[in-house]
Write an enzyme that holds these catalytic residues in place. Structure first.
Site, short mmCIF file in Angstrom:
data_model
loop_
_atom_site.label_atom_id
_atom_site.label_comp_id
_atom_site.label_asym_id
_atom_site.label_seq_id
_atom_site.Cartn_x
_atom_site.Cartn_y
_atom_site.Cartn_z
N PHE A 105 8.88 2.50 -2.96
CA PHE A 105 8.23 1.75 -1.89
C PHE A 105 7.75 0.43 -2.52
O PHE A 105 7.43 0.39 -3.70
CB PHE A 105 7.06 2.51 -1.25
CG PHE A 105 6.46 1.72 -0.13
CD1 PHE A 105 7.17 1.54 1.05
CD2 PHE A 105 5.24 1.08 -0.27
CE1 PHE A 105 6.68 0.72 2.07
CE2 PHE A 105 4.73 0.27 0.75
CZ PHE A 105 5.46 0.10 1.92
N THR A 106 7.72 -0.62 -1.70
CA THR A 106 7.49 -1.98 -2.23
C THR A 106 6.23 -2.08 -3.11
O THR A 106 6.32 -2.52 -4.26
CB THR A 106 7.37 -2.96 -1.05
OG1 THR A 106 6.42 -2.43 -0.11
CG2 THR A 106 8.71 -3.15 -0.35
N LYS A 161 -2.44 5.42 7.54
CA LYS A 161 -1.35 6.02 8.31
C LYS A 161 -1.81 7.36 8.88
O LYS A 161 -2.45 7.41 9.93
CB LYS A 161 -0.10 6.18 7.43
CG LYS A 161 0.64 4.88 7.14
CD LYS A 161 0.04 4.09 6.01
CE LYS A 161 0.93 2.97 5.54
NZ LYS A 161 0.25 2.09 4.57
N1 PM9 Z 1 2.93 0.84 3.87
C1 PM9 Z 1 4.02 -0.05 5.77
O1 PM9 Z 1 4.04 -0.87 6.69
C2 PM9 Z 1 2.07 -1.31 4.79
C3 PM9 Z 1 2.36 -2.30 3.73
S1 PM9 Z 1 3.99 -2.81 3.48
C4 PM9 Z 1 4.38 -3.62 4.87
O2 PM9 Z 1 4.84 0.89 5.68
C5 PM9 Z 1 3.49 3.98 1.11
C6 PM9 Z 1 4.51 5.03 1.28
C7 PM9 Z 1 3.27 3.05 2.10
C8 PM9 Z 1 2.29 2.03 1.91
C9 PM9 Z 1 2.09 1.02 2.85
C10 PM9 Z 1 1.54 2.04 0.70
C11 PM9 Z 1 0.49 1.02 0.44
C12 PM9 Z 1 1.81 3.01 -0.25
N2 PM9 Z 1 2.77 3.94 -0.02
O3 PM9 Z 1 -0.86 -0.69 2.65
O4 PM9 Z 1 -2.08 -0.60 0.52
O5 PM9 Z 1 4.00 3.11 3.23
O6 PM9 Z 1 -2.74 0.92 2.34
O7 PM9 Z 1 -0.63 1.30 1.19
C13 PM9 Z 1 2.98 -0.13 4.76
P1 PM9 Z 1 -1.63 0.15 1.71
#
Ligand code: PM9
Length: 458
Positions: free
Chosen positions: A123-124, A257
């Site tokens: 993941f990014t 989430k």
């Molecule tokens: N995920 C998503 O939109 C928000 C940021 S990238 C556009 O999917 C995983 C599996 C995620 C994630 C964020 C994070 C980071 C970690 N692991 O955004 O810092 O899908 O709360 O979490 C986004 P935070």
């Protein structure tokens, strides 16, 4: 009945409007054809992300009013900690402001320069934090995950042969830890089976390798285990979650989430050493170990949301609403990732726009075109997100070039899903007329957030 019935009623509404065609054209050009750079006021239905975009329940809002804002020893922290212990079964908890705060502490602690972090799929932000610590994240997901048409019910599973190859190539001492994302975001919201997790634990014990989960969408993964894995048909979601977490040493978690809140995160672990180290470091980067960058009221909302988000009836509605949108698109011939995932529908941009070469960014192009058509905001999940090879500096073109229609939790109705599907189907019918993009500005880190593009002519 069209779409699944919602297990809630609406107490408050937020007005949204569809901007004119002229304004939509102007807005996407001003944003450099990057949907992250649009003003939300110009968006009608926001499917950019399911992160922090949830509608909270009356129970969570009541908890917000009870938030204890004490700097140290907040009552709300202990409610937060207890909810994580009850639902996920970890003993030790360190709060952080959001998921990447937890990644920074956990991955930074466990990764030494030159080490490898195998993960089912990158993941990014996770990849960026491993790289910041001097490591390299490498995908070891099963091949089925790279094929949007493949209907394997557990496309998030790790491939043990790929993992073994990395251990043989680098030696176990060069593996920092094994990282498993529960419900793999970048491959379309695809789950990992309990069997795969159990076998991984046996595998890693042989080499004394730590297993760290990215448990951000673990409740949705647990729902799929109950739906698809023999023996779990009647198991309460919480019991499934606790068994999943028992196969790990710890996890990072973006609460934005599955915890049904707008802000928050944590790391949790069964391991006292990881806990002591990260609890020591959290005060440098996030805040005291009893708030970690969150307000007391935010922790109260997470505590309640984690429990609500693990309720079977809620998860059933949630996953079926995503399926409803996906099935509308499939019926019209639009290629999407199958099986339909938990948090969004992922359009296969290579099939939608086969006339565009990869360096004209098909998914970015389609995402911008959807906005221009209907003011529905989506997100690119393909080569722009993947970035460049660390060694060669070349663009990486992953097999999956997707547009993600991410569904916020409890926010949109089934009619909103229909409006979205109609726009995409309309574009699909005139897809040959859509022209590609050229990247004209590229930031160094996580380029998809701020990159800018110009439209090419036919
Ligand atoms: N995920 C998503 O939109 C928000 C940021 S990238 C556009 O999917 C995983 C599996 C995620 C994630 C964020 C994070 C980071 C970690 N692991 O955004 O810092 O899908 O709360 O979490 C986004 P935070």
């Amino acid at each position: 009945m069209n779409g699944p019935v919602e297990p809630f009623k609406i107490k408050m509404v937020e007005h949204v409007k569809i901007p004119s065609e002229k304004r939509r054209k102007e807005a996407i050009r001003n944003a450099g054809f990057n949907t992250f750079l649009l003003y939300s006021d110009d968006v009608f239905i926001d499917l950019l992300t399911d992160s922090g975009t949830t509608a909270m329940s009356d129970n969570q809002w009541a908890g917000m009013m009870l938030g204890d804002e004490a700097y140290a020893g907040s009552k709300s922290f202990y409610n937060f900690e207890k909810a994580i212990q009850d639902v996920l079964g970890y003993k030790y908890v360190v709060p952080t402001h959001q998921g990447r705060g937890a990644e920074h502490l956990m991955y930074g602690h466990l990764t030494n320069p030159g080490q490898i972090v195998p993960r089912n799929m990158y993941f990014t932000t996770s990849k960026a934090h491993v790289e910041l610590a001097g490591g390299t994240m490498l995908d070891v997901i099963i091949d089925d995950a790279h094929d949007p048409e493949n209907e394997n019910p557990f496309k998030g599973n790790l491939d043990f042969k790929k993992l073994q190859n990395l251990i043989d190539k680098y030696g176990p001492e060069k593996i920092a830890f094994v990282n498993v994302e529960l419900n793999v975001n970048m491959s379309g919201g695809q789950p990992v089976s309990m069997k795969n997790l159990r076998e991984l634990k046996e595998f890693c014990d042989k080499y004394k390798l730590k297993i760290i989960f990215d448990a951000t969408r673990s409740s949705e993964n647990a729902y799929f285990i109950r739906e698809r894995e023999k023996g779990y048909e009647n198991t309460p979601i919480i019991d499934i979650l606790r068994e999943m977490m028992s196969y790990s040493d710890g996890c990072i978690y973006s609460a934005k989430k599955d915890c049904l809140v707008n802000m928050g995160g944590f790391l949790a672990t069964h391991n006292k050493d990881i806990f002591e180290y990260t609890r020591g470091m959290v005060v440098l980067f996030e805040g005291l170990h009893t708030y970690g960058g969150m307000a007391g009221r935010d922790m109260e909302a997470v505590a309640r949301g984690l429990r609500e988000g693990a309720e079977y009836e809620y998860l059933k509605y949630r996953i079926n609403q995503v399926r409803y949108l996906g099935e509308l698109l499939m019926k019209a011939g639009v290629s999407i990732v199958k099986p339909i995932g938990s948090h969004g529908v992922f359009i296969d941009a290579l099939k939608f726009l086969p006339h565009l070469p990869r360096d004209q960014w098909p998914a970015q192009t389609l995402s911008a075109a959807i906005y221009e058509d209907s003011a529905v905001r989506t997100m690119e999940r393909g080569a722009v997100s993947k970035g460049r090879d660390k060694e060669t500096g070349e663009n990486i073109f992953p097999k999956l070039e997707l547009v993600r229609l991410t569904i916020p939790r409890r926010v949109y109705t089934n009619t909103h899903m229909e409006y979205t599907a109609e726009s995409i189907i309309r574009l699909y019918k005139k897809r040959d007329s859509i022209t590609g993009l050229k990247m004209v500005f590229e930031p160094k880190h996580l380029r998809f957030f701020q990159a800018r593009f110009e439209q090419l002519s036919l």
